[in-house]
Design an enzyme around this catalytic site. Structure first.
Site, short mmCIF file in Angstrom:
data_model
loop_
_atom_site.label_atom_id
_atom_site.label_comp_id
_atom_site.label_asym_id
_atom_site.label_seq_id
_atom_site.Cartn_x
_atom_site.Cartn_y
_atom_site.Cartn_z
N LYS A 36 0.82 -1.23 0.00
CA LYS A 36 0.00 0.00 0.00
C LYS A 36 0.85 1.27 0.00
CE LYS A 36 -0.57 0.50 4.95
NZ LYS A 36 -1.27 0.07 6.17
N ARG A 129 -8.17 1.14 16.73
CA ARG A 129 -8.49 1.35 15.32
C ARG A 129 -9.49 0.25 14.96
NH1 ARG A 129 -4.22 1.81 10.30
NH2 ARG A 129 -4.79 -0.38 10.08
#
Ligand code: PLP
Length: 354
Positions: A36, A129
């Site tokens: 990514k 998260r």
């Protein structure tokens, strides 16, 4: 090729992958190679595979799509968007999940496409998260998942040190292990312990038995583990070099004059110390293309003073070399700078060491 230019050393990346793969393999851990940070670069993904990885992972379906012709298992490591359930099952073999409705959407999409999609359930072990906090709820989700025809339960995972910067420790890994042992699965589950911030724990204390996977990006790209921000022995950190052209070079005072007002973040910048007149240079690259907190001039005599959207301002007073406007200044990049450079349409990318 135009400037600014990002030069990527594929041989250096292969070296990093080999070092990390050895360290992890010796400890019973396999690596999902995360792309990514490099916009799903297929050149880099190919070199991950050439150095022995078998799983590629990315946060975005669009990036996995770029990798669709590569022979590897693909993981989507951002929670799937319900609106992208179809694309997710098309381009990812496995995804990380925490939401029952999303898993149902993946199930419908997988059945429609005549496939089975693998699911790793995420446990939030304190970073706040993604993931489910209550282990009983994860096990309940796991039971529900086993009833779905289009979904295959593959294991559990966690992610730490990304939002609240909570560090993985042995207690958290034991919690993950305990959870994995209670999964309703016949084969041994994937137990995915986190990202480059979990390396230090693996290399010092080690993981409990059965904790068998890491999803690594930064450490493969620049050889850096995230918890103490150390470079791992035998790795290369100069794998991403940004070249930018000097467009001004002048001796100026070190202190600005006039009244200072708020910057773009609403903060009044502190006044720099008076170091007398300094040789200041400006290169034609800016915050749109890079991140000055995670980049370092290769000429150690050069200091980065600041940046705006399109300029990085340097102090070249201490450099042993004499520069002229039009010269190229090179910077070694860290993770965020790499990510910006790879996503900026103004940076030309070239590869070497193929
Ligand atoms: C970004 C990310 C990773 C890789 O992190 P690195 O620090 O680059 O190793 C792993 N897992 C998840 C869920 C991520 O979002």
């Amino acid at each position: 090729m135009g400037l600014p230019r990002l030069t990527i050393d594929l041989a250096g990346i292969r070296q990093n992958v080999s070092v990390l793969r050895k360290l992890c393999q010796d400890r019973g851990v396999f690596i999902a190679g995360v792309t990514k940070g490099v916009s799903g670069s297929s050149q880099i993904a190919r070199n991950y595979l050439a150095a022995g990885l078998t799983v590629l992972a990315d946060a975005r379906v669009q990036n996995l799509q770029k990798l669709s012709d590569l022979n590897a298992e693909k993981w989507l490591i951002r929670l799937p968007l319900p609106s992208e359930a179809g694309l997710t099952v098309q381009y990812a073999d496995v995804s990380l999940n925490s939401d029952w409705d999303t898993i149902c959407a993946l199930d419908r999409a997988a059945q429609k496409a005549g496939r089975r999609h693998g699911v790793i359930l995420m446990a939030d072990l304190g970073d706040l998260r993604e993931g489910e906090v209550d282990p009983e709820k994860i096990l309940q989700l796991a039971d529900q998942v086993t009833a779905l025809k289009g979904i295959e339960l593959r294991g559990v995972g966690t992610n730490l040190t990304c939002l609240s910067f909570i560090h993985p420790d042995q207690t958290k890994m034991l919690q993950l292990q305990a959870l994995a042992q209670r999964l309703p699965m016949n084969q041994s589950p994937i137990v995915s312990a986190g990202n480059s911030a979990s390396l230090n724990l693996l290399l010092t204390t080690g993981f409990p038995a059965g904790v068998n996977n890491l999803r690594l990006g930064e450490s493969l790209l620049v050889g850096r583990e995230r918890s103490h921000y150390q470079y791992l022995p035998g790795t290369r950190r100069d794998t991403f070099i940004l070249s930018a052209e000097l467009v001004e070079l002048k001796t100026k005072p070190s202190v600005p004059w006039g009244e200072a007002v708020s910057d773009s973040y609403g903060r009044i910048p502190p006044r720099p110390a008076d170091r007398g007149p300094r040789l200041r240079g400006i290169v034609a690259v800016g915050r749109q293309d890079c991140d000055i907190e995670t980049m370092w001039p290769q000429d150690r005599g050069i200091e980065i003073l600041g940046a705006s959207s399109d300029y990085v301002v340097l102090d070249l007073t201490q450099s042993a070399r004499s520069y002229r406007v039009g010269d190229v200044i090179q910077f070694e990049l860290g993770y965020f700078a790499i990510m910006r450079a790879m996503t900026s349409p103004y940076v030309s990318v070239s590869y070497r060491g193929a």
